[in-house]
Design a protein around this motif. Structure first.
Motif, PDB file in Angstrom:
ATOM      1  N   ASN A 196       0.816  -1.207  -0.112  1.00  0.00           N
ATOM      2  CA  ASN A 196       0.104  -0.200  -0.120  1.00  0.00           C
ATOM      3  C   ASN A 196       0.907   1.238   0.069  1.00  0.00           C
ATOM      4  O   ASN A 196       1.807   1.538   0.871  1.00  0.00           O
ATOM      5  N   ILE A 197       0.524   2.069  -0.814  1.00  0.00           N
ATOM      6  CA  ILE A 197       1.208   3.664  -0.815  1.00  0.00           C
ATOM      7  C   ILE A 197       0.239   4.610  -0.742  1.00  0.00           C
ATOM      8  O   ILE A 197      -0.805   4.626  -1.170  1.00  0.00           O
ATOM      9  N   THR A 198       0.461   5.362   0.524  1.00  0.00           N
ATOM     10  CA  THR A 198      -0.273   6.421   0.945  1.00  0.00           C
ATOM     11  C   THR A 198       0.552   7.503   1.033  1.00  0.00           C
ATOM     12  O   THR A 198       1.356   7.671   1.349  1.00  0.00           O
ATOM     13  N   ASN A 199      -0.308   8.772   0.413  1.00  0.00           N
ATOM     14  CA  ASN A 199       0.109  10.057   0.395  1.00  0.00           C
ATOM     15  C   ASN A 199      -0.429  10.819   1.679  1.00  0.00           C
ATOM     16  O   ASN A 199      -1.563  11.223   1.697  1.00  0.00           O
ATOM     17  N   ALA A 200       0.275  10.665   2.822  1.00  0.00           N
ATOM     18  CA  ALA A 200      -0.405  11.420   4.193  1.00  0.00           C
ATOM     19  C   ALA A 200      -0.348  12.791   4.110  1.00  0.00           C
ATOM     20  O   ALA A 200      -0.039  13.492   3.186  1.00  0.00           O
ATOM     21  N   GLY A 235       2.407  16.235   2.773  1.00  0.00           N
ATOM     22  CA  GLY A 235       3.437  15.607   1.518  1.00  0.00           C
ATOM     23  C   GLY A 235       4.125  14.370   2.116  1.00  0.00           C
ATOM     24  O   GLY A 235       5.340  13.838   1.329  1.00  0.00           O
ATOM     25  N   LYS A 236       3.722  13.817   3.038  1.00  0.00           N
ATOM     26  CA  LYS A 236       4.462  12.559   3.518  1.00  0.00           C
ATOM     27  C   LYS A 236       4.193  11.437   2.877  1.00  0.00           C
ATOM     28  O   LYS A 236       2.903  11.063   2.796  1.00  0.00           O
ATOM     29  N   VAL A 237       4.876  10.448   2.212  1.00  0.00           N
ATOM     30  CA  VAL A 237       4.469   9.533   1.431  1.00  0.00           C
ATOM     31  C   VAL A 237       5.034   7.892   2.079  1.00  0.00           C
ATOM     32  O   VAL A 237       6.298   7.919   2.365  1.00  0.00           O
ATOM     33  N   THR A 238       4.201   7.205   2.484  1.00  0.00           N
ATOM     34  CA  THR A 238       4.429   5.998   3.302  1.00  0.00           C
ATOM     35  C   THR A 238       4.185   4.665   2.408  1.00  0.00           C
ATOM     36  O   THR A 238       3.482   4.618   1.668  1.00  0.00           O
ATOM     37  N   PHE A 239       4.946   3.659   2.678  1.00  0.00           N
ATOM     38  CA  PHE A 239       4.768   2.262   2.237  1.00  0.00           C
ATOM     39  C   PHE A 239       4.618   1.138   3.306  1.00  0.00           C
ATOM     40  O   PHE A 239       5.166   1.305   4.229  1.00  0.00           O
ATOM     41  N   SER A 240       3.489   0.352   3.009  1.00  0.00           N
ATOM     42  CA  SER A 240       3.251  -0.529   4.182  1.00  0.00           C
ATOM     43  C   SER A 240       2.878  -1.870   3.317  1.00  0.00           C
ATOM     44  O   SER A 240       2.357  -1.780   2.290  1.00  0.00           O
ATOM     45  N   SER A 241       3.104  -2.964   3.955  1.00  0.00           N
ATOM     46  CA  SER A 241       2.587  -4.384   3.372  1.00  0.00           C
ATOM     47  C   SER A 241       1.040  -4.186   3.538  1.00  0.00           C
ATOM     48  O   SER A 241       0.353  -3.846   4.223  1.00  0.00           O
ATOM     49  N   THR A 246       8.913   5.372   4.663  1.00  0.00           N
ATOM     50  CA  THR A 246       8.811   6.626   4.436  1.00  0.00           C
ATOM     51  C   THR A 246       9.663   7.046   3.184  1.00  0.00           C
ATOM     52  O   THR A 246      10.797   6.910   3.034  1.00  0.00           O
ATOM     53  N   TYR A 247       9.081   7.714   2.106  1.00  0.00           N
ATOM     54  CA  TYR A 247       9.873   8.096   1.039  1.00  0.00           C
ATOM     55  C   TYR A 247      10.531   9.455   1.497  1.00  0.00           C
ATOM     56  O   TYR A 247      10.164  10.379   2.173  1.00  0.00           O
TER      57      TYR A 247
END
Length: 428
Positions: A129-133, A136-142, A152-153
């Motif tokens: 899952n890619i989330t634009n929090a 401007g923070k972008v996170t990646f999770s299973s 975090t990007y």
């Protein structure tokens, strides 16, 4: 018209070269990171686990790269096989650059990773899952339930639109149970082979002592090409019971590489030869690799065998099945063609070998004829007809016939030359 035909032929050649070019020529992830010491540990594990080869065969991919500190933490969590799966989970099979990350439709997306292509995971373990929090923070999770967005990007490292994007992230992507499974015991190679339908091969390596050689190599790297049971029954496979013990050991060693080389890595070696465990200093007993699409075949010099499936991939050990027994040309060189017989044709295998004709005795010089030769007396009326001379016997043509045949050949040649001259004159 001739110029148009030449251009068309050239276009066909260019298209064929483009179609047959290996996909790995598009990009090289290790080369991209080679000049960045802050990613040296990540780059080292990409090479050791051969995940780099899997990436380099992909046309479109996004690599989430870990700096050295985060990579050291990942490497300490489990065996090399688990680290390899974690690196696959950091490889997205889509193109994501900073612009795309910050403009996700709905602020989030669900994407496939390289781990999903292995077929060894269940449920959503191969998805991210890619989330634009906020902010401007972008996170990646299973995508597995209960996973935390720890990655975090951070920044973009390299972009080759729309083929390769290399992005730095702060931490690995993990899911519950990723590091729990212990590495499969490599000491029971025969059980793995038997379960894969390679019982004959498993018996041969056990009874010959080659199994111990394989087990000794598992620490540094081992790849085994195991023929299935049907391959040993195929037509043309020699009777292995007639081989000497040394030849049998060499044949079985020829079915293994002293390195960890899964199927994706074999694709990268299509342009050269690879050494087997039977190879010596002279470079013999090596293998060629042929790649056509997703199919990989091994070339022995006697035959070609397709790599059928992956039985076991636990870095640095890989077991692969092949469709046929690998026959090294050094042991099973094709028999030379028989020499042609007197008629210009090769003798039949079932016919006896022709016996050599003894040389004719030297002929004596005939005496000069007398000026007035006497006619021989006429034979009696009941005398048998004189036997034909050897020169007129079967297989010996009359000199007059030979002269006539030669004249016919010369005449035919002249006709051909005249026809060619006439054709040339009409053109000029």
């Amino acid at each position: 018209m001739a110029r148009r035909g030449w251009l068309l032929a050239w276009v066909v050649v260019v298209v064929m070269v483009a179609v047959n070019a290996p996909g790995g020529d598009a990009h090289n992830i290790t080369a991209v990171l080679e000049g960045s010491p802050e990613y040296s540990l990540y780059n080292d594990y990409m090479t050791r686990t051969k995940v780099a080869d899997e990436i380099n065969t992909r046309e479109t991919v996004t690599c989430l790269v870990l700096p050295n500190a985060a990579m050291a933490t990942l490497a300490s969590k489990g065996p090399l096989a688990a680290v390899k799966n974690a690196l696959r989970l950091l490889t997205l099979l889509d193109y994501f650059d900073p612009t795309k990350l910050h403009n996700l439709p709905g602020g989030a997306t669900f994407t496939t990773t390289l781990l999903q292509t292995t077929g060894s995971v269940t449920g959503n373990q191969g998805f991210v899952n890619i989330t634009n929090a906020r902010g401007g923070k972008v996170t990646f999770s299973s995508a597995v339930a209960g996973s935390k967005p720890d990655a975090t990007y951070t920044k973009s490292i390299k972009e080759i639109p729309y083929n390769l994007s290399v992005l730095e992230v702060s931490a690995p992507i993990v899911f519950p149970g990723l590091f729990d499974a212990a590495s499969t015991a490599r000491s029971n190679l025969t059980a793995l082979l038997e379960n894969a339908g390679c019982k004959t091969f498993a018996f041969l390596i056990s009874s010959s002592g080659v199994l111990q050689m394989f087990q000794s190599a598992t620490g540094k790297g081992l790849t085994v090409f195991a023929p299935n049971d049907e391959a040993f029954k195929a037509r043309g496979v020699p009777d292995l019971s007639k081989l000497s013990s040394a030849a049998l050991v060499t044949l079985l060693q020829y079915h293994a590489l002293p390195s960890y080389t899964p199927k994706a890595s074999l694709k990268m070696q299509a342009s050269g030869r690879i050494a087997t465990m039977a190879s010596n200093a002279a470079g013999k007993y090596d293998l060629g690799v042929k790649v056509q699409g997703d199919d990989v075949s091994l070339v022995t010099g006697v035959d070609t065998s397709r790599v059928a499936s992956t039985v076991f991939d636990d870095a640095p050990v890989c077991l692969l099945t092949v469709d046929s027994v690998l026959l090294p040309i050094e042991l099973f060189a094709p028999a030379p063609a028989p020499a042609p017989g007197p008629s210009g044709k090769a003798p039949s295998p079932t016919s006896p070998a022709p016996t050599a004709t003894p040389p004719a005795p030297p002929t004596k010089k005939a005496p000069a004829p007398s000026p007035m030769p006497l006619s021989p007396p006429a034979p009696p009326m009941d005398a048998p007809a004189p036997a034909s001379s050897p020169a007129e016997g079967p297989g010996n043509e009359n000199p007059a016939d030979e002269s006539m045949a030669a004249g016919t050949t010369i005449l035919g040649t002249l006709v051909v030359i005249l026809s060619a001259l006439c054709a040339l004159g009409s053109i000029l």
